[in-house]
Design a protein around this motif. Structure first.
Motif, PDB file in Angstrom:
ATOM      1  N   ALA A 105       0.819  -1.214   0.000  1.00 52.96           N
ATOM      2  CA  ALA A 105       0.000   0.000   0.000  1.00 52.96           C
ATOM      3  C   ALA A 105       0.844   1.251   0.000  1.00 52.96           C
ATOM      4  CB  ALA A 105      -0.915   0.006   1.218  1.00 52.96           C
ATOM      5  N   GLN A 106       0.410   2.241  -0.771  1.00 52.88           N
ATOM      6  CA  GLN A 106       1.008   3.553  -0.773  1.00 52.88           C
ATOM      7  C   GLN A 106      -0.111   4.558  -0.751  1.00 52.88           C
ATOM      8  OE1 GLN A 106       3.550   3.827  -4.138  1.00 52.88           O
ATOM      9  NE2 GLN A 106       5.138   2.566  -3.229  1.00 52.88           N
ATOM     10  N   GLY A 107       0.212   5.803  -0.484  1.00 48.44           N
ATOM     11  CA  GLY A 107      -0.836   6.784  -0.300  1.00 48.44           C
ATOM     12  C   GLY A 107      -1.212   7.531  -1.542  1.00 48.44           C
ATOM     13  N   ALA A 108      -2.482   7.858  -1.657  1.00 50.79           N
ATOM     14  CA  ALA A 108      -2.934   8.723  -2.726  1.00 50.79           C
ATOM     15  C   ALA A 108      -2.427  10.113  -2.503  1.00 50.79           C
ATOM     16  CB  ALA A 108      -4.463   8.727  -2.783  1.00 50.79           C
ATOM     17  N   GLY A 109      -2.141  10.427  -1.247  1.00 56.29           N
ATOM     18  CA  GLY A 109      -1.569  11.719  -0.949  1.00 56.29           C
ATOM     19  C   GLY A 109      -0.072  11.640  -0.950  1.00 56.29           C
ATOM     20  N   GLY A 110       0.521  10.617  -1.551  1.00 55.56           N
ATOM     21  CA  GLY A 110       1.950  10.530  -1.636  1.00 55.56           C
ATOM     22  C   GLY A 110       2.466   9.214  -1.138  1.00 55.56           C
ATOM     23  N   GLY A 111       1.697   8.498  -0.324  1.00 58.46           N
ATOM     24  CA  GLY A 111       2.123   7.202   0.141  1.00 58.46           C
ATOM     25  C   GLY A 111       3.065   7.329   1.302  1.00 58.46           C
ATOM     26  N   PRO A 112       3.131   6.309   2.118  1.00 55.13           N
ATOM     27  CA  PRO A 112       3.989   6.334   3.267  1.00 55.13           C
ATOM     28  C   PRO A 112       5.430   6.601   2.931  1.00 55.13           C
ATOM     29  CG  PRO A 112       2.417   4.548   3.460  1.00 55.13           C
ATOM     30  CD  PRO A 112       2.242   5.151   2.089  1.00 55.13           C
ATOM     31  N   HIS A 113       5.903   6.148   1.755  1.00 55.97           N
ATOM     32  CA  HIS A 113       7.302   6.366   1.417  1.00 55.97           C
ATOM     33  C   HIS A 113       7.513   7.694   0.726  1.00 55.97           C
ATOM     34  CE1 HIS A 113       8.402   2.389   2.701  1.00 55.97           C
ATOM     35  NE2 HIS A 113       7.388   1.904   2.006  1.00 55.97           N
ATOM     36  N   GLY A 114       6.424   8.432   0.482  1.00 53.32           N
ATOM     37  CA  GLY A 114       6.568   9.742  -0.137  1.00 53.32           C
ATOM     38  C   GLY A 114       6.390  10.858   0.861  1.00 53.32           C
ATOM     39  N   MET A 115       6.349  10.538   2.145  1.00 52.62           N
ATOM     40  CA  MET A 115       6.103  11.536   3.153  1.00 52.62           C
ATOM     41  C   MET A 115       7.323  12.416   3.362  1.00 52.62           C
ATOM     42  SD  MET A 115       4.192   9.162   5.938  1.00 52.62           S
ATOM     43  CE  MET A 115       4.964  10.150   7.204  1.00 52.62           C
ATOM     44  N   ASP A 116       7.076  13.642   3.838  1.00 52.30           N
ATOM     45  CA  ASP A 116       8.158  14.536   4.173  1.00 52.30           C
ATOM     46  C   ASP A 116       8.924  13.952   5.352  1.00 52.30           C
ATOM     47  OD1 ASP A 116       7.088  16.121   2.292  1.00 52.30           O
ATOM     48  OD2 ASP A 116       6.158  17.554   3.668  1.00 52.30           O
ATOM     49  N   GLN A 149      -4.576   8.481   2.074  1.00 52.82           N
ATOM     50  CA  GLN A 149      -3.862   7.231   1.869  1.00 52.82           C
ATOM     51  C   GLN A 149      -4.787   6.232   1.191  1.00 52.82           C
ATOM     52  OE1 GLN A 149      -0.362   6.304   3.474  1.00 52.82           O
ATOM     53  NE2 GLN A 149      -0.494   8.386   2.702  1.00 52.82           N
ATOM     54  N   ILE A 150      -4.290   5.606   0.136  1.00 56.28           N
ATOM     55  CA  ILE A 150      -5.100   4.611  -0.559  1.00 56.28           C
ATOM     56  C   ILE A 150      -4.181   3.593  -1.219  1.00 56.28           C
ATOM     57  CG2 ILE A 150      -5.222   6.038  -2.641  1.00 56.28           C
ATOM     58  CD1 ILE A 150      -8.029   4.897  -3.093  1.00 56.28           C
ATOM     59  N   SER A 151      -4.548   2.338  -1.137  1.00 53.07           N
ATOM     60  CA  SER A 151      -3.751   1.292  -1.773  1.00 53.07           C
ATOM     61  C   SER A 151      -3.720   1.514  -3.280  1.00 53.07           C
ATOM     62  CB  SER A 151      -4.338  -0.091  -1.472  1.00 53.07           C
ATOM     63  OG  SER A 151      -4.260  -0.379  -0.092  1.00 53.07           O
ATOM     64  N   PRO A 152      -2.567   1.339  -3.918  1.00 57.59           N
ATOM     65  CA  PRO A 152      -2.446   1.605  -5.352  1.00 57.59           C
ATOM     66  C   PRO A 152      -3.471   0.865  -6.210  1.00 57.59           C
ATOM     67  CG  PRO A 152      -0.284   1.285  -4.397  1.00 57.59           C
ATOM     68  CD  PRO A 152      -1.273   0.964  -3.312  1.00 57.59           C
ATOM     69  N   SER A 153      -3.740  -0.395  -5.902  1.00 54.74           N
ATOM     70  CA  SER A 153      -4.698  -1.152  -6.707  1.00 54.74           C
ATOM     71  C   SER A 153      -6.091  -0.556  -6.593  1.00 54.74           C
ATOM     72  CB  SER A 153      -4.733  -2.614  -6.255  1.00 54.74           C
ATOM     73  OG  SER A 153      -5.134  -2.718  -4.899  1.00 54.74           O
ATOM     74  N   MET A 154      -6.406  -0.027  -5.426  1.00 49.25           N
ATOM     75  CA  MET A 154      -7.712   0.593  -5.225  1.00 49.25           C
ATOM     76  C   MET A 154      -7.761   1.976  -5.867  1.00 49.25           C
ATOM     77  SD  MET A 154      -9.262  -1.799  -3.811  1.00 49.25           S
ATOM     78  CE  MET A 154     -10.822  -0.982  -3.499  1.00 49.25           C
ATOM     79  N   ALA A 155      -6.642   2.673  -5.900  1.00 46.28           N
ATOM     80  CA  ALA A 155      -6.606   3.986  -6.543  1.00 46.28           C
ATOM     81  C   ALA A 155      -6.946   3.861  -8.019  1.00 46.28           C
ATOM     82  CB  ALA A 155      -5.232   4.618  -6.366  1.00 46.28           C
ATOM     83  N   SER A 156      -6.417   2.817  -8.657  1.00 48.11           N
ATOM     84  CA  SER A 156      -6.711   2.594 -10.064  1.00 48.11           C
ATOM     85  C   SER A 156      -8.201   2.338 -10.275  1.00 48.11           C
ATOM     86  CB  SER A 156      -5.893   1.398 -10.575  1.00 48.11           C
ATOM     87  OG  SER A 156      -6.219   1.101 -11.911  1.00 48.11           O
ATOM     88  N   LEU A 164      -2.203  16.396 -10.707  1.00 45.44           N
ATOM     89  CA  LEU A 164      -1.122  15.578 -10.155  1.00 45.44           C
ATOM     90  C   LEU A 164      -1.559  14.895  -8.864  1.00 45.44           C
ATOM     91  CD1 LEU A 164       1.944  17.899 -10.863  1.00 45.44           C
ATOM     92  CD2 LEU A 164       1.204  15.872 -12.131  1.00 45.44           C
ATOM     93  N   VAL A 165      -2.367  15.572  -8.065  1.00 53.43           N
ATOM     94  CA  VAL A 165      -2.943  14.944  -6.883  1.00 53.43           C
ATOM     95  C   VAL A 165      -3.753  13.714  -7.290  1.00 53.43           C
ATOM     96  CG1 VAL A 165      -4.657  15.215  -5.038  1.00 53.43           C
ATOM     97  CG2 VAL A 165      -2.981  17.025  -5.449  1.00 53.43           C
ATOM     98  N   ALA A 166      -4.492  13.851  -8.390  1.00 55.30           N
ATOM     99  CA  ALA A 166      -5.348  12.755  -8.867  1.00 55.30           C
ATOM    100  C   ALA A 166      -4.544  11.536  -9.288  1.00 55.30           C
ATOM    101  CB  ALA A 166      -6.209  13.232 -10.032  1.00 55.30           C
ATOM    102  N   THR A 167      -3.284  11.732  -9.661  1.00 58.00           N
ATOM    103  CA  THR A 167      -2.449  10.593 -10.055  1.00 58.00           C
ATOM    104  C   THR A 167      -1.808   9.909  -8.858  1.00 58.00           C
ATOM    105  OG1 THR A 167      -0.410  11.899 -10.319  1.00 58.00           O
ATOM    106  CG2 THR A 167      -1.912  11.792 -12.205  1.00 58.00           C
ATOM    107  N   GLY A 168      -1.984  10.480  -7.660  1.00 59.96           N
ATOM    108  CA  GLY A 168      -1.434   9.871  -6.452  1.00 59.96           C
ATOM    109  C   GLY A 168      -0.129  10.473  -5.983  1.00 59.96           C
ATOM    110  N   MET A 169       0.321  11.560  -6.611  1.00 60.58           N
ATOM    111  CA  MET A 169       1.578  12.192  -6.206  1.00 60.58           C
ATOM    112  C   MET A 169       1.446  12.878  -4.853  1.00 60.58           C
ATOM    113  SD  MET A 169       3.392  14.018  -9.468  1.00 60.58           S
ATOM    114  CE  MET A 169       4.077  13.082 -10.817  1.00 60.58           C
ATOM    115  N   ASN A 170       2.525  12.857  -4.071  1.00 55.44           N
ATOM    116  CA  ASN A 170       2.535  13.619  -2.833  1.00 55.44           C
ATOM    117  C   ASN A 170       3.065  15.027  -3.098  1.00 55.44           C
ATOM    118  OD1 ASN A 170       5.322  13.388  -3.082  1.00 55.44           O
ATOM    119  ND2 ASN A 170       5.564  12.067  -1.305  1.00 55.44           N
ATOM    120  N   ASN A 171       3.092  15.850  -2.057  1.00 57.82           N
ATOM    121  CA  ASN A 171       3.504  17.246  -2.236  1.00 57.82           C
ATOM    122  C   ASN A 171       4.931  17.370  -2.754  1.00 57.82           C
ATOM    123  OD1 ASN A 171       1.015  18.051  -1.345  1.00 57.82           O
ATOM    124  ND2 ASN A 171       1.677  18.540   0.741  1.00 57.82           N
ATOM    125  N   ARG A 172       5.802  16.515  -2.258  1.00 61.17           N
ATOM    126  CA  ARG A 172       7.208  16.587  -2.674  1.00 61.17           C
ATOM    127  C   ARG A 172       7.352  16.310  -4.167  1.00 61.17           C
ATOM    128  NH1 ARG A 172      11.140  12.802   0.535  1.00 61.17           N
ATOM    129  NH2 ARG A 172      10.737  14.411   2.107  1.00 61.17           N
TER     130      ARG A 172
END
Length: 248
Positions: free
Chosen positions: A10-21, A154-161, A195-203
């Protein structure tokens, strides 16, 4: 317990856990107060054990169904409600709406085995800020809690699609016209929203647009204020429903 929920997916729609600041949560003085809701006592216990190891997270209560969750949320006023979708007596999606009424500041993360598009869509409509599958790793749970507490979705990638596919179908099915013109977003705000809609985080959005993260945060805040919405996911839902942006 490190692998009790399965492999990390799972990763976040708002950037995912690994995309966090890296400094996320550094300014927070009090621990994040979490209410755990699941009809399986062993699963609740597992979550409590895992989260107890996190200094900045405190499990303040637990509930075994949606009805009890609403009562506990009203009493405890947690920062985060970590809740299953399908439970006896009252399901998580139905409880979600009531929790938002009795504890408006609480943010709700659905943690479930359900990968049904209908459950995902209904959860977002009910006010959930996250939707994660139980295949998520235990380490990822704490990271997701921090991200949502910090204002990300936060949303799982498979569910985001699946979510984007459902939104596109919804737009194609409806012939209704807007009775009130949609608020006007600037060109830059539209870029950020896409870009938010594609699941990118702020960074990542900042890098893509060659602007600072603070500027991205300001744009997201302005978008939510203009649309009178409360989360990034709600903004994407609104934008696609009102045909402000198109997902191809």
């Amino acid at each position: 317990m490190a692998d009790s929920f399965g492999p990390m997916h799972a990763q976040g729609a708002g950037g995912g856990p690994h995309g966090m600041d890296p400094d996320m949560g550094s300014s927070r003085q009090e621990p994040i107060r979490v209410l755990v809701v699941d009809d399986h006592a062993l699963f609740r216990r597992g979550l409590e054990i895992v989260l107890a190891a996190e200094e900045d997270i405190q499990v303040v209560g637990e509930a075994g169904d949606g009805a009890e969750a609403v009562e506990k949320a009203a009493d405890l006023l947690p920062d985060i409600v970590l809740m299953d979708v399908r439970m006896p007596k009252r399901g998580g999606i139905e409880a979600c709406t009531s929790i938002k009424e009795v504890a408006p500041s609480a943010k709700i993360i659905m943690l479930t085995i359900s990968d049904e598009e209908a459950d995902l869509y209904d959860a977002i409509k009910a006010g959930a800020t996250g939707y994660l599958l139980k295949e998520i790793s235990t380490d990822e749970v704490a990271t997701a809690i921090r991200a949502v507490a910090d204002g990300q979705s936060q949303i799982s990638p498979s569910m985001a699609s699946k979510l984007l596919t459902e939104f596109k179908s919804m737009i194609q099915r409806t012939d209704e016209r807007r009775l009130v013109p949609a608020p006007r977003l600037t060109d830059r705000e539209l870029e950020v929203l896409k870009l938010v809609a594609t699941g990118m985080n702020n960074r990542d959005i900042a890098k893509e647009l060659f602007i600072s993260e603070n500027t991205v945060k300001n744009h997201v805040r302005n978008i939510l204020e203009k649309l009178q919405l409360h989360s990034r996911m709600e903004a994407v839902v609104y934008a696609m429903r009102e045909k402000i942006l198109e997902i191809r």
